[in-house]
Design an enzyme around this catalytic site. Structure first.
Site, PDB file in Angstrom:
ATOM      1  N   ILE A 611       0.809  -1.223   0.000  1.00 17.34           N
ATOM      2  CA  ILE A 611       0.000   0.000   0.000  1.00 17.34           C
ATOM      3  C   ILE A 611       0.839   1.268   0.000  1.00 17.34           C
ATOM      4  O   ILE A 611       0.294   2.376  -0.065  1.00 17.34           O
ATOM      5  CB  ILE A 611      -0.970   0.019   1.200  1.00 17.34           C
ATOM      6  CG1 ILE A 611      -0.201  -0.087   2.525  1.00 17.34           C
ATOM      7  CG2 ILE A 611      -2.006  -1.081   1.073  1.00 17.34           C
ATOM      8  CD1 ILE A 611      -1.099   0.025   3.755  1.00 17.34           C
ATOM      9  N   VAL A 619       5.304  -0.636   2.892  1.00 14.71           N
ATOM     10  CA  VAL A 619       4.187  -0.730   3.826  1.00 14.71           C
ATOM     11  C   VAL A 619       3.152  -1.672   3.227  1.00 14.71           C
ATOM     12  O   VAL A 619       2.745  -1.513   2.069  1.00 14.71           O
ATOM     13  CB  VAL A 619       3.557   0.651   4.105  1.00 14.71           C
ATOM     14  CG1 VAL A 619       2.460   0.529   5.153  1.00 14.71           C
ATOM     15  CG2 VAL A 619       4.617   1.647   4.562  1.00 14.71           C
ATOM     16  N   ASP A 731      10.033  15.952  10.185  1.00 19.65           N
ATOM     17  CA  ASP A 731       9.689  15.552   8.820  1.00 19.65           C
ATOM     18  C   ASP A 731       8.188  15.743   8.573  1.00 19.65           C
ATOM     19  O   ASP A 731       7.496  14.851   8.086  1.00 19.65           O
ATOM     20  CB  ASP A 731      10.077  14.105   8.563  1.00 19.65           C
ATOM     21  CG  ASP A 731      10.204  13.803   7.067  1.00 19.65           C
ATOM     22  OD1 ASP A 731      10.137  12.620   6.698  1.00 19.65           O
ATOM     23  OD2 ASP A 731      10.334  14.764   6.268  1.00 19.65           O
TER      24      ASP A 731
END
Length: 931
Positions: A611, A619, A731
């Site tokens: 995904i 992932v 981030d």
């Protein structure tokens, strides 16, 4: 002689009856049933209209917010206002006595004296009906409603600055018919109530016995059509059995036209709403007979009444009512029909907007929380929290210390946090309110860091409580069996209650219990009252790593080998990481599961569904044995991120939880594999929804974007203010803001996160972390890390949300490579329409959009010192969301008139970079591919 006497007696009786009919109105209540509140008046008084006014000091005794308003020279009305400067809570409510099932008119007047700048919403009960802004010298908000309880609240909900109010009026309507039985779940907000009476003053009480205000129109409105004129008749005589709703002063004058009469109303909300329109007709010209004044009636060009005859059916007075759906404008057009000798007339009309009545909080929860309030109030009259504890406990915003959720369509109380009374004007004292135990849906109870005394009350066995924190009080007695045997209880903290019995009954269900009196000296307890929260001070990460190593070693040596069984390898279902700080602050326990590699492979069907991919690795989508869908992040062998980032994320998410941070469910560290397991976010990332494939399937509308921005801001705020030690994400970007099934934003990817430098630490970071396009230029140049670096990145995300564009795209023309540099000139020139995502143009409120753009602009200031902190950003975004969700006429009037209440903001200019300040990253480096 007797007959003559009888005759005069009869005449006297007739005269008395006539006088009574004149003096006593038959259709409405008298002044005695009015409620009239003059805010901040020193004493009660009666005005020139014989209306009695009372002060609001019985509800708000503090006079510090009272101001005398310097009004215009010709203003002779009441000139005081009360401002509610925020000490606690998100709203202030006036309590008004009503009779359930009766109809009322409620009216609030807001005078602004150029003392403060404010914008706030006004609610009847929990239903928002308007937004008031200090750009207007005065505003009047009026609604009509049917009472659902014996008390109704008028609430001012905080937006920007301090809300204020001058007068509040409640008028029973009794026999006046506004068809609320046809709209049982609605509030009717007044748009306009116009008469065409030729008088300087408005017509109201005592002429209108219900104190409705009829705006006079001494001259024909140019927008009413060609050839309009007034017809007057000083004596009103209604034939037939009709009873007039407006006072006779309203009916004495009509506006007429030879052929067509047009009444136009612009500036209505652009969303589609239902409106009720009431029309009042009286044939002023007594020479006109039935059939001689006949016309058709149109609403927004829809024929509503054909061949209407004012004098038909034996009466010269008639009322009509219609419903119509409109957005932006509403026009009423009366057109003479063929064969009619006279053109159309109209004496008065009303337009009311139908607003859905929002369901209130579960009645049982309301009754119980009021009991709690009254119990605590007995010993804590001086606490400032109670001023904000008024109105509905959950809606439209919850009381301080309360969190609510929706169950079966109604709000219920799930969290009650009255910890640390010092934040609310002093520690709470006295006995623990026993009514708390009757909150049916309560899951989290926190009464820590107060001065509560006495015994702990007994709890109902049906309680849903999962966490109870009673630490740092002066409670006594034994732990009730009913508390420690609650079926769902996971955490019970009774530390620092020296008089609570130490013996723990054998029936304790094994939940996490924190007891003991160590580190409970008066001085330390005082300090800990101030530093409330989860343990996350220095040393916690080291302790967590040690605990992790112990569990890892145990798992390697004692796990059974052989044939794989998914249930068997589902490790330690409720493994608890207890993470106290070095100063032994309040314990916070978070359940993190460990998984074997075989379990992970089974859950993901051997990594069947990919995904996503990131800097850490791939992932995959999976399903745990209990059916929960998960996202499994597997570190790639070629990943630039290694064990340090893996441990960083594991340790950090073992210590914190927040609804706007992606929670860590578990991890696997086996055979050199490093895997993290999270809940599956069914709506992907914000980046996907703005300009990825998901965006092509369904556009993300503006209110949802704004809600996502606010959620992400709250998540970052929690990081930056975590347990006294700021955590910097490093981030922040749209791909790291994930969206669950309900579009709730959750900040993700904490591999680069780290604690902010403390006093004595080196501020310089050896390596700059982040993603091109989001990097703080000051951080990039100086390597000095601070929370304001996250703020800069979040400002870029806000621009992405507004513009629907990537932060960095070298495939665009050179001036458009950087979203920040491209957007700034348009904002300087007040041309935000040029940068707004075309997919949402025309579908947002200008003020809400401007507030978000202002926040974004302040976040991307070159110097960190000039940027706001995340708490300030959250407040501004909350204001924007309130404005967006509570569209009001004043915003429409500002936009339609072409005025710009942001002129002061528009004068702010972003200075060009100078040699002494950091410049754009684009000028420092070629843009790399995003990480």
């Amino acid at each position: 002689m007797m007959k003559e006497f009888d005759y005069w007696v009869l005449r006297l009786i007739e005269f008395s009856i006539i006088c009574l009919l004149i003096l006593v109105p038959s259709t409405s209540a008298d002044e005695g049933s009015f409620v009239s509140i003059a805010c901040c008046t020193e004493s009660n008084y009666t005005d020139s209209r014989n209306i009695s006014w009372i002060s609001d000091y019985n509800q708000f005794p503090n006079a510090t917010g009272c101001h005398t308003i310097q009004s215009e020279a010709d203003y002779s009305g009441y000139n005081r206002s009360r401002a509610f400067y925020q000490n606690s809570g998100q709203k202030r409510c006036y309590k008004l006595s009503t009779e359930k099932g009766e109809d009322y008119l409620i009216r609030a007047t807001f005078l602004f004296g150029h003392i403060w700048s404010s914008s706030f919403s006004v609610s009847v009960g929990v239903t928002p009906i308007s937004v008031v802004d200090s750009s207007e010298d005065s505003a009047v908000v009026e609604g009509i409603f049917r009472a659902t309880e014996d008390n109704t609240y008028l609430c001012l909900v905080y937006g920007k600055g301090a809300p204020y109010i001058s007068e509040l009026e409640l008028r029973p309507l009794q026999n006046l018919k506004y068809y609320l039985e046809d709209f049982p779940s609605s509030v009717l907000k007044l748009v306009t109530r116009n008469s065409f009476a030729i008088t300087k003053d408005d017509i109201r009480y005592p002429n209108d016995t219900s104190d409705r205000i009829w705006k006079s129109n001494p001259s024909a409105d140019p927008g009413t059509g060609t050839g309009t004129y007034h017809i007057s008749q000083p004596n009103v005589s209604i034939s037939g059995n009709a009873t007039a709703s407006p006072p006779v002063q309203v009916l004495q004058t009509a506006l007429a036209a030879p052929d067509r009469l047009l009444l136009l109303h612009n500036g209505l909300p652009t969303e589609s709403y239902q409106y009720l329109v009431f029309l009042y007709f009286y044939e002023v010209d007594r020479t006109v007979q039935a059939g001689e004044r006949v016309f058709d009636i149109f609403l927004n060009d829809e024929l509503k009444k054909r061949r209407f005859d004012v004098s038909g059916n034996g009466s010269n007075y008639k009322e009509l009512s219609f419903t119509v759906t409109a957005n932006g404008s509403l026009n009423l057009t009366l057109v003479k029909v063929s064969g009619s000798e006279n053109g159309p007339i109209c004496n008065a009309y009303e337009i009311l907007q139908v607003l859905p009545w929002r369901p209130e909080t579960n009645k049982s929860d309301v009754e119980v929380i009021l009991e709690v309030r009254n119990e605590v109030l007995k010993s804590n009259q001086e606490s400032e929290v109670w001023e904000g504890w008024s109105g509905d406990p959950c809606l439209p915003v919850p009381w301080d210390g309360i969190t609510c959720e929706s169950v079966a369509g109604y709000a219920v109380i799930t969290v009650l946090d009255l910890s640390s009374g010092i934040q609310r004007g002093g520690f709470l004292k006295g006995p623990v309110p026993s009514s708390i135990t009757k909150l049916t849906y309560l899951r989290v109870l926190n009464l820590s860091h107060n001065d509560f005394t006495g015994n702990i009350p007994a709890f109902l066995p049906s309680s849903l409580l999962t966490s109870v924190d009673l630490s740092f009080n002066d409670l006594g007695g034994s732990l009730p069996i009913s508390l420690i045997s609650l079926p769902h209880l996971d955490i019970l903290n009774i530390r620092c209650n020296p008089h609570v019995a130490k013996d723990i009954p054998s029936s304790f269900n094994g939940s996490t219990l924190t007891t003991g009196q160590e580190s409970c000296s008066a001085q330390e307890a005082s300090n800990q009252r101030i530093i409330i929260g989860a343990a996350a001070a220095s040393g916690s990460l080291l302790l967590t790593i040690v605990v992790g190593i112990i569990f890892y070693t145990w798992r390697r040596h004692f796990l059974p080998q052989g044939k794989f069984d998914m249930k068997q390898h589902h490790m330690t279902k409720n493994l608890i990481f207890s993470l106290p700080s070095m100063d032994d602050l309040v314990m916070k326990s978070i359940s993190i599961e460990t998984f074997t590699l075989e379990y992970i492979e089974a859950a993901t069907q051997r990594y069947k569904t990919l995904i996503g991919e990131g800097g850490f690795g791939s992932v995959y989508r999976g399903t745990l044995i209990d059916g929960q869908e998960v996202a499994v992040k597997v570190r790639s062998a070629t990943s630039t991120q290694g064990t340090r980032e893996f441990e960083n994320e594991l340790n950090l998410l073992s210590a914190i939880r927040h609804e706007n941070l992606v929670p860590l469910l578990g991890y696997c560290c086996e055979n050199d594999q490093e895997i993290l397991v999270y809940p599956f976010m069914s709506n992907g990332s914000l980046q996907d929804r703005l300009y990825g494939e998901a965006a092509k399937r369904k556009i993300l509308d503006w209110p949802t974007r704004l809600s996502i921005a606010l959620g992400a801001a709250r998540g970052l705020t929690h990081l930056h203010n975590f347990a006294g030690r700021c955590i910097i994400h490093r981030d922040v970007k749209s791909s790291n803001i994930l969206l669950d099934h309900s579009m709730t934003a959750k900040v993700a990817d904490f591999g680069f996160s780290k604690y902010a430098p403390q006093e004595g630490d080196s501020c310089a970071s050896l390596e700059v972390r982040g993603t091109a396009g989001y990097l703080d230029p000051e951080y990039y140049m100086t390597h000095h890390l601070s929370a304001k670096s996250d703020v800069f990145s979040f400002g870029v995300v806000l621009l992405e949300i507004v513009c629907g564009r990537e932060p960095l795209n070298i495939h665009r023309p050179r001036p458009e490579w950087s979203l920040v540099e491209w957007a700034k000139p348009y904002v300087r020139e007040s041309k935000i329409d040029e940068i707004v995502d075309p997919n949402i143009k025309g579908a947002y409120h200008a003020e809400a959009m401007w507030r978000v753009v202002e926040v974004a602009l302040s976040c991307i200031e070159p110097f960190a010192a000039s940027r706001p902190n995340m708490i300030e950003i959250v407040r501004e975004l909350e204001d924007a969301l309130i404005i967006e969700n509570n569209a009001s006429e004043y915003m429409r009037s500002i936009e339609s008139s072409g005025s710009n209440r942001f002129s002061m903001v528009m004068e702010r200019r972003i200075p060009p970079p100078t040699p002494s300040e950091p410049s754009s990253i684009l000028s420092q480096m070629a843009p790399p591919e995003p990480r």
